[in-house]
Design a protein around this motif. Structure first.
Motif, PDB file in Angstrom:
ATOM      1  N   TYR A 184     -43.308  82.855  31.511  1.00 27.57           N
ATOM      2  CA  TYR A 184     -42.579  83.961  30.878  1.00 27.57           C
ATOM      3  C   TYR A 184     -42.677  83.885  29.357  1.00 27.57           C
ATOM      4  CZ  TYR A 184     -40.030  86.430  34.594  1.00 27.57           C
ATOM      5  OH  TYR A 184     -39.681  87.223  35.646  1.00 27.57           O
ATOM      6  N   LEU A 185     -42.455  82.720  28.806  1.00 22.58           N
ATOM      7  CA  LEU A 185     -42.495  82.601  27.348  1.00 22.58           C
ATOM      8  C   LEU A 185     -43.906  82.835  26.816  1.00 22.58           C
ATOM      9  CD1 LEU A 185     -40.044  79.623  26.867  1.00 22.58           C
ATOM     10  CD2 LEU A 185     -39.669  82.038  26.302  1.00 22.58           C
ATOM     11  N   HIS A 186     -44.908  82.306  27.500  1.00 23.65           N
ATOM     12  CA  HIS A 186     -46.286  82.547  27.083  1.00 23.65           C
ATOM     13  C   HIS A 186     -46.619  84.033  27.154  1.00 23.65           C
ATOM     14  CE1 HIS A 186     -50.547  82.205  26.492  1.00 23.65           C
ATOM     15  NE2 HIS A 186     -50.762  82.794  27.648  1.00 23.65           N
ATOM     16  N   MET A 187     -46.223  84.683  28.219  1.00 18.14           N
ATOM     17  CA  MET A 187     -46.541  86.106  28.380  1.00 18.14           C
ATOM     18  C   MET A 187     -45.731  86.976  27.419  1.00 18.14           C
ATOM     19  SD  MET A 187     -49.096  86.495  30.264  1.00 18.14           S
ATOM     20  CE  MET A 187     -48.949  88.270  30.404  1.00 18.14           C
ATOM     21  N   LEU A 188     -44.535  86.572  27.080  1.00 21.74           N
ATOM     22  CA  LEU A 188     -43.772  87.280  26.058  1.00 21.74           C
ATOM     23  C   LEU A 188     -44.528  87.223  24.739  1.00 21.74           C
ATOM     24  CD1 LEU A 188     -41.241  88.750  25.098  1.00 21.74           C
ATOM     25  CD2 LEU A 188     -40.152  86.523  24.837  1.00 21.74           C
ATOM     26  N   GLU A 189     -45.016  86.034  24.392  1.00 17.81           N
ATOM     27  CA  GLU A 189     -45.795  85.856  23.172  1.00 17.81           C
ATOM     28  C   GLU A 189     -47.086  86.689  23.219  1.00 17.81           C
ATOM     29  OE1 GLU A 189     -47.589  81.993  20.914  1.00 17.81           O
ATOM     30  OE2 GLU A 189     -47.902  82.125  23.078  1.00 17.81           O
ATOM     31  N   GLU A 190     -47.801  86.612  24.328  1.00 18.84           N
ATOM     32  CA  GLU A 190     -49.065  87.337  24.483  1.00 18.84           C
ATOM     33  C   GLU A 190     -48.843  88.852  24.386  1.00 18.84           C
ATOM     34  OE1 GLU A 190     -53.305  87.489  25.874  1.00 18.84           O
ATOM     35  OE2 GLU A 190     -52.100  85.757  25.362  1.00 18.84           O
ATOM     36  N   THR A 191     -47.826  89.332  25.081  1.00 12.64           N
ATOM     37  CA  THR A 191     -47.548  90.767  25.103  1.00 12.64           C
ATOM     38  C   THR A 191     -47.088  91.249  23.730  1.00 12.64           C
ATOM     39  OG1 THR A 191     -46.988  90.571  27.441  1.00 12.64           O
ATOM     40  CG2 THR A 191     -46.303  92.595  26.333  1.00 12.64           C
ATOM     41  N   ALA A 192     -46.243  90.473  23.066  1.00  5.54           N
ATOM     42  CA  ALA A 192     -45.767  90.854  21.732  1.00  5.54           C
ATOM     43  C   ALA A 192     -46.925  90.914  20.743  1.00  5.54           C
ATOM     44  CB  ALA A 192     -44.706  89.869  21.258  1.00  5.54           C
ATOM     45  N   CYS A 193     -47.808  89.932  20.808  1.00  3.00           N
ATOM     46  CA  CYS A 193     -48.969  89.902  19.921  1.00  3.00           C
ATOM     47  C   CYS A 193     -49.814  91.163  20.108  1.00  3.00           C
ATOM     48  CB  CYS A 193     -49.787  88.652  20.216  1.00  3.00           C
ATOM     49  SG  CYS A 193     -51.358  88.574  19.342  1.00  3.00           S
ATOM     50  N   HIS A 194     -50.103  91.476  21.355  1.00  3.76           N
ATOM     51  CA  HIS A 194     -50.962  92.636  21.612  1.00  3.76           C
ATOM     52  C   HIS A 194     -50.226  93.961  21.411  1.00  3.76           C
ATOM     53  CE1 HIS A 194     -54.430  90.342  22.463  1.00  3.76           C
ATOM     54  NE2 HIS A 194     -53.862  89.677  23.459  1.00  3.76           N
ATOM     55  N   ALA A 195     -48.912  93.965  21.553  1.00  6.47           N
ATOM     56  CA  ALA A 195     -48.152  95.173  21.207  1.00  6.47           C
ATOM     57  C   ALA A 195     -48.312  95.460  19.712  1.00  6.47           C
ATOM     58  CB  ALA A 195     -46.681  95.016  21.578  1.00  6.47           C
ATOM     59  N   GLY A 196     -48.371  94.403  18.921  1.00  7.05           N
ATOM     60  CA  GLY A 196     -48.640  94.580  17.488  1.00  7.05           C
ATOM     61  C   GLY A 196     -50.027  95.143  17.237  1.00  7.05           C
ATOM     62  N   HIS A 197     -51.013  94.658  17.979  1.00  8.93           N
ATOM     63  CA  HIS A 197     -52.358  95.232  17.861  1.00  8.93           C
ATOM     64  C   HIS A 197     -52.336  96.713  18.220  1.00  8.93           C
ATOM     65  CE1 HIS A 197     -53.966  90.959  18.666  1.00  8.93           C
ATOM     66  NE2 HIS A 197     -53.983  91.188  17.372  1.00  8.93           N
ATOM     67  N   LEU A 198     -51.616  97.039  19.286  1.00  9.64           N
ATOM     68  CA  LEU A 198     -51.530  98.441  19.706  1.00  9.64           C
ATOM     69  C   LEU A 198     -50.878  99.306  18.629  1.00  9.64           C
ATOM     70  CD1 LEU A 198     -50.604  97.898  23.443  1.00  9.64           C
ATOM     71  CD2 LEU A 198     -52.762  98.823  22.548  1.00  9.64           C
ATOM     72  N   ASP A 199     -49.864  98.774  17.961  1.00  4.77           N
ATOM     73  CA  ASP A 199     -49.236  99.513  16.858  1.00  4.77           C
ATOM     74  C   ASP A 199     -50.265  99.835  15.780  1.00  4.77           C
ATOM     75  OD1 ASP A 199     -46.713  99.425  18.017  1.00  4.77           O
ATOM     76  OD2 ASP A 199     -46.016  97.738  16.795  1.00  4.77           O
ATOM     77  N   LEU A 200     -51.086  98.841  15.404  1.00  5.37           N
ATOM     78  CA  LEU A 200     -52.091  99.056  14.373  1.00  5.37           C
ATOM     79  C   LEU A 200     -53.146 100.063  14.825  1.00  5.37           C
ATOM     80  CD1 LEU A 200     -52.645  95.382  13.205  1.00  5.37           C
ATOM     81  CD2 LEU A 200     -51.537  97.210  11.911  1.00  5.37           C
ATOM     82  N   LEU A 201     -53.602  99.920  16.049  1.00  3.60           N
ATOM     83  CA  LEU A 201     -54.610 100.848  16.568  1.00  3.60           C
ATOM     84  C   LEU A 201     -54.068 102.272  16.604  1.00  3.60           C
ATOM     85  CD1 LEU A 201     -55.994  98.584  19.424  1.00  3.60           C
ATOM     86  CD2 LEU A 201     -57.292  99.383  17.416  1.00  3.60           C
ATOM     87  N   ARG A 202     -52.845 102.437  17.092  1.00  4.58           N
ATOM     88  CA  ARG A 202     -52.246 103.779  17.147  1.00  4.58           C
ATOM     89  C   ARG A 202     -52.084 104.370  15.742  1.00  4.58           C
ATOM     90  NH1 ARG A 202     -50.223 106.415  21.231  1.00  4.58           N
ATOM     91  NH2 ARG A 202     -48.855 107.512  19.816  1.00  4.58           N
ATOM     92  N   ASP A 203     -51.644 103.557  14.796  1.00  3.18           N
ATOM     93  CA  ASP A 203     -51.488 104.049  13.419  1.00  3.18           C
ATOM     94  C   ASP A 203     -52.811 104.595  12.896  1.00  3.18           C
ATOM     95  OD1 ASP A 203     -48.822 103.366  13.386  1.00  3.18           O
ATOM     96  OD2 ASP A 203     -49.080 101.577  12.118  1.00  3.18           O
ATOM     97  N   GLU A 204     -53.881 103.866  13.154  1.00  2.00           N
ATOM     98  CA  GLU A 204     -55.197 104.312  12.696  1.00  2.00           C
ATOM     99  C   GLU A 204     -55.652 105.573  13.438  1.00  2.00           C
ATOM    100  OE1 GLU A 204     -58.831 104.226  10.557  1.00  2.00           O
ATOM    101  OE2 GLU A 204     -56.947 103.157  10.197  1.00  2.00           O
ATOM    102  N   LEU A 205     -55.383 105.624  14.733  1.00  2.00           N
ATOM    103  CA  LEU A 205     -55.859 106.750  15.536  1.00  2.00           C
ATOM    104  C   LEU A 205     -55.098 108.039  15.305  1.00  2.00           C
ATOM    105  CD1 LEU A 205     -56.382 104.825  18.885  1.00  2.00           C
ATOM    106  CD2 LEU A 205     -58.173 105.719  17.378  1.00  2.00           C
ATOM    107  N   THR A 206     -53.863 107.921  14.876  1.00  2.00           N
ATOM    108  CA  THR A 206     -53.037 109.131  14.742  1.00  2.00           C
ATOM    109  C   THR A 206     -52.896 109.582  13.296  1.00  2.00           C
ATOM    110  OG1 THR A 206     -51.022 107.759  14.714  1.00  2.00           O
ATOM    111  CG2 THR A 206     -51.742 108.641  16.857  1.00  2.00           C
ATOM    112  N   ARG A 207     -53.680 109.031  12.395  1.00  5.39           N
ATOM    113  CA  ARG A 207     -53.653 109.466  10.997  1.00  5.39           C
ATOM    114  C   ARG A 207     -54.220 110.853  10.856  1.00  5.39           C
ATOM    115  NH1 ARG A 207     -54.343 105.136   6.522  1.00  5.39           N
ATOM    116  NH2 ARG A 207     -53.844 103.260   7.654  1.00  5.39           N
TER     117      ARG A 207
END
Length: 153
Positions: free
Chosen positions: A130-153
């Motif tokens: 659970y803790l590893h997957m929380l870390e993994e998911t949070a990290c990639h949620a941050g990547h998704l935030d960056l990708l979405r910001d770039e895509l929706t400009r």
């Protein structure tokens, strides 16, 4: 509490797909990376199945992981988003999360050991997963935030 935080990040991953089409989510990468929204979501589906189904329960890989050409491309799950499309990526992740919840529900408690050893040192516990997957998911949620910001400009 761990499950609540984890569910929050799972929700953020799925919310990152809203309002995008296949072109934006799977075929258009940022200039500095080859990551795509759909590729990140496919990767998250892969690690859900890896840790909960394969490691924790000891099950063999399901499709599409069982026949994925990882020997040719070790980052195949990240790259598969370009061909899978948005809805398939969303469904893979949704289904993998559902399997993970069912796997976790089989445990007596968070100190239940996984069926399969990890990192060559023995099995990890459900708490560790659970803790590893929380870390993994949070990290990639941050990547998704960056990708979405770039895509929706």
């Amino acid at each position: 509490m761990v499950e609540a935080f984890y569910e929050g990040y799972r929700g953020r991953v799925l919310a990152s797909l809203d309002g995008l089409d296949d072109e934006a989510a799977g075929r258009r990468a940022l200039r500095a990376t080859d990551l795509t929204v759909a590729g990140v979501v496919v990767h998250l589906a892969r690690v859900e199945d890896l840790w909960f189904s394969e490691k924790f329960l000891g099950q063999p890989p399901c499709e599409p992981w069982a026949s994925a050409p990882y020997h040719d491309d070790r980052d195949w799950d990240f790259h598969a988003g370009a061909t899978f499309g948005l809805e398939r990526a969303r469904q893979l992740y949704t289904d993998a999360c559902a399997r993970s919840r069912l796997a976790a529900a089989t445990a007596a408690d968070l100190d239940t050991s996984a069926q399969v050893s990890s990192f060559g040192v023995g099995p990890v516990t459900l708490r560790w997963i659970y803790l590893h997957m929380l870390e993994e998911t949070a990290c990639h949620a941050g990547h998704l935030d960056l990708l979405r910001d770039e895509l929706t400009r």
